[in-house]
Design a protein around this motif. Structure first.
Motif, PDB file in Angstrom:
ATOM      1  N   GLY A 158       0.807  -1.227   0.000  1.00  0.00           N
ATOM      2  CA  GLY A 158       0.000   0.000   0.000  1.00  0.00           C
ATOM      3  C   GLY A 158       0.833   1.266   0.000  1.00  0.00           C
ATOM      4  N   LYS A 159       2.137   1.164  -0.292  1.00  0.00           N
ATOM      5  CA  LYS A 159       3.025   2.326  -0.255  1.00  0.00           C
ATOM      6  C   LYS A 159       3.254   2.840  -1.678  1.00  0.00           C
ATOM      7  CE  LYS A 159       7.381   3.731   1.829  1.00  0.00           C
ATOM      8  NZ  LYS A 159       8.616   3.684   1.135  1.00  0.00           N
ATOM      9  N   TYR A 160       2.717   3.992  -1.979  1.00  0.00           N
ATOM     10  CA  TYR A 160       2.870   4.603  -3.303  1.00  0.00           C
ATOM     11  C   TYR A 160       4.024   5.603  -3.250  1.00  0.00           C
ATOM     12  CZ  TYR A 160      -1.501   2.347  -4.660  1.00  0.00           C
ATOM     13  OH  TYR A 160      -2.468   1.406  -4.958  1.00  0.00           O
ATOM     14  N   GLN A 166      -0.170   7.239   1.011  1.00  0.00           N
ATOM     15  CA  GLN A 166       0.387   6.145   1.807  1.00  0.00           C
ATOM     16  C   GLN A 166      -0.758   5.354   2.432  1.00  0.00           C
ATOM     17  OE1 GLN A 166       3.476   5.410   1.537  1.00  0.00           O
ATOM     18  NE2 GLN A 166       3.896   7.256   0.382  1.00  0.00           N
ATOM     19  N   ASN A 167      -0.479   4.140   2.814  1.00  0.00           N
ATOM     20  CA  ASN A 167      -1.500   3.259   3.409  1.00  0.00           C
ATOM     21  C   ASN A 167      -2.765   3.213   2.574  1.00  0.00           C
ATOM     22  OD1 ASN A 167       0.178   2.717   5.614  1.00  0.00           O
ATOM     23  ND2 ASN A 167      -0.428   4.678   6.520  1.00  0.00           N
ATOM     24  N   GLN A 168      -2.584   3.135   1.260  1.00  0.00           N
ATOM     25  CA  GLN A 168      -3.735   3.076   0.363  1.00  0.00           C
ATOM     26  C   GLN A 168      -3.911   1.634  -0.112  1.00  0.00           C
ATOM     27  OE1 GLN A 168      -5.831   5.739  -0.286  1.00  0.00           O
ATOM     28  NE2 GLN A 168      -4.656   6.673   1.361  1.00  0.00           N
TER      29      GLN A 168
END
Ligand SMILES: Cc1cc2nc3c(=O)[nH]c(=O)nc-3n(C[C@H](O)[C@H](O)[C@H](O)COP(=O)(O)OP(=O)(O)OC[C@H]3O[C@@H](n4cnc5c(N)ncnc54)[C@H](O)[C@@H]3O)c2cc1C
Length: 318
Positions: A158-160, A166-168
């Motif tokens: 989940g780290k872009y 973040q946390n997506q």
């Protein structure tokens, strides 16, 4: 389910193959014909190669040269999606490369792949362009496959790339990487190449697909060296049948692998390409049978768009 999960079934050797997207302007139906030709062998996965844009120079009527960027084989992601929906029982594995991609462009490609429901990727650096001596990454692109592996494992958590995202949504890709039984051409030595491979695996690669080889001893030795170096993931042998007489000269130069003397002799005895094609099939059958006896999880065939020879091999082996 992802490709890697099937390799836990140690009693079976799976069949898989690689296809190239059609040349720009050609029809996808040709590709479907190649696939249909091989479906009876229940392929575990079909890989689709990725081809970077190349710079070409075109002579104008004035004699001046015009510089153009062309993609001769576009469409990897779209083809992967089309295959996924046309052949739902098969895993489709598009290749993703560093060459030609900034990190942002990679992120967008990964978002597209994720939304398309694609779960398996083969992650590569890409070769230097014909116009380059050495591989040149894009500004803000990845220089080595390991960096691309790390970007994907970040997205799987989940780290872009940007701080705000973040946390997506976490993606869920399995990652295959390339390994070279006869060493990658740019690596200074076997140990350095193995170390780079180990780092790719430690960074999150789930399995390795090898460059083509024609002498199984090279693969057996490579597996042994990998295990000694602490690389524990499945190592899928990649093999390619010889198609033409010219292949024995072209393949070592293009793919940095030897043609064993026995095969070289067989091919030089052939009076034409038709005979060489047949000799390539026979060699492929022997190679595949021996690999199966060794207990490989899968055999991956490089078809380069020609599937009749792979079919003839698979008929005898799978
Ligand atoms: C199964 C398979 C499928 C392929 N499919 C495609 C495709 O679809 N499209 C395409 O363009 N190409 C494809 N290739 C070719 C591949 O892109 C080339 O072989 C390329 O030159 C290397 O890619 P890699 O992912 O192995 O690179 P890397 O793992 O990045 O290695 C490249 C070289 O750098 C060295 N190295 C790695 N990490 C480091 C580091 N941190 N520091 C210093 N040196 C390092 C390695 O030892 C090696 O010599 C494929 C190759 C294989 C085996």
């Amino acid at each position: 389910m992802k490709v890697i999960e099937h390799f836990k079934n140690t009693n079976k050797t799976y069949f898989s193959f690689e296809l190239l997207p059609p040349l720009k302007g050609r029809n996808i139906d040709l590709l479907y014909r190649s696939i249909d030709n091989l479906m009876e062998f229940e392929p575990l996965n079909i890989n689709i190669t990725y081809h970077q844009e190349e710079v070409v120079y075109k002579q104008l009527p004035s004699g001046l040269l015009e510089k153009k960027s062309v993609r001769k084989r576009p469409g990897t992601v779209a083809i992967a999606a089309a295959i996924k929906y046309k052949y739902p029982k098969v895993h489709v594995v598009p290749h993703l490369i560093c060459g030609g991609f900034s990190k942002d462009a990679t992120e967008y490609a990964l978002i597209d792949l994720h939304f398309l429901g694609i779960k398996d990727l083969l992650v590569l650096r890409g070769d230097p362009l014909k116009s380059q001596r050495y591989f040149k990454p894009e500004p803000d692109g990845h220089a080595y496959a390991i960096d691309l592996v790390k970007q994907i494992t970040d997205m799987n958590r989940g780290k872009y790339l940007d701080e705000e995202t973040q946390n997506q949504t976490a993606t869920d890709f399995s990652i295959g990487v390339a390994g070279y039984p006869e060493k990658h051409i740019e690596a200074p030595n076997r140990e350095a190449d193995l170390q780079s491979l180990k780092e790719k695996v430690d960074a999150g690669a789930d399995y390795i697909v090898t460059q083509m080889f024609f002498d199984n001893c090279k693969y057996f030795a490579f597996v042994k060296q990998c295990r000694k170096a602490g690389i524990e993931v499945p190592i899928i042998p990649g093999i390619k049948p010889i198609n033409t007489k010219k292949d024995v000269k072209m393949i070592p130069k293009t793919f940095n692998c030897d043609i064993p003397e026995a095969l070289n002799k067989e091919i030089s005895k052939c009076k034409d390409d038709k005979n060489a094609f047949q000799a390539g099939i026979e060699w492929g059958i022997q190679q595949s049978r021996e690999l199966m006896e060794f207990g490989v999880p899968a055999i991956h065939y490089f078809t380069i768009g020609i599937s009749d020879n792979v079919k003839r091999i698979a008929e005898k082996v799978f």
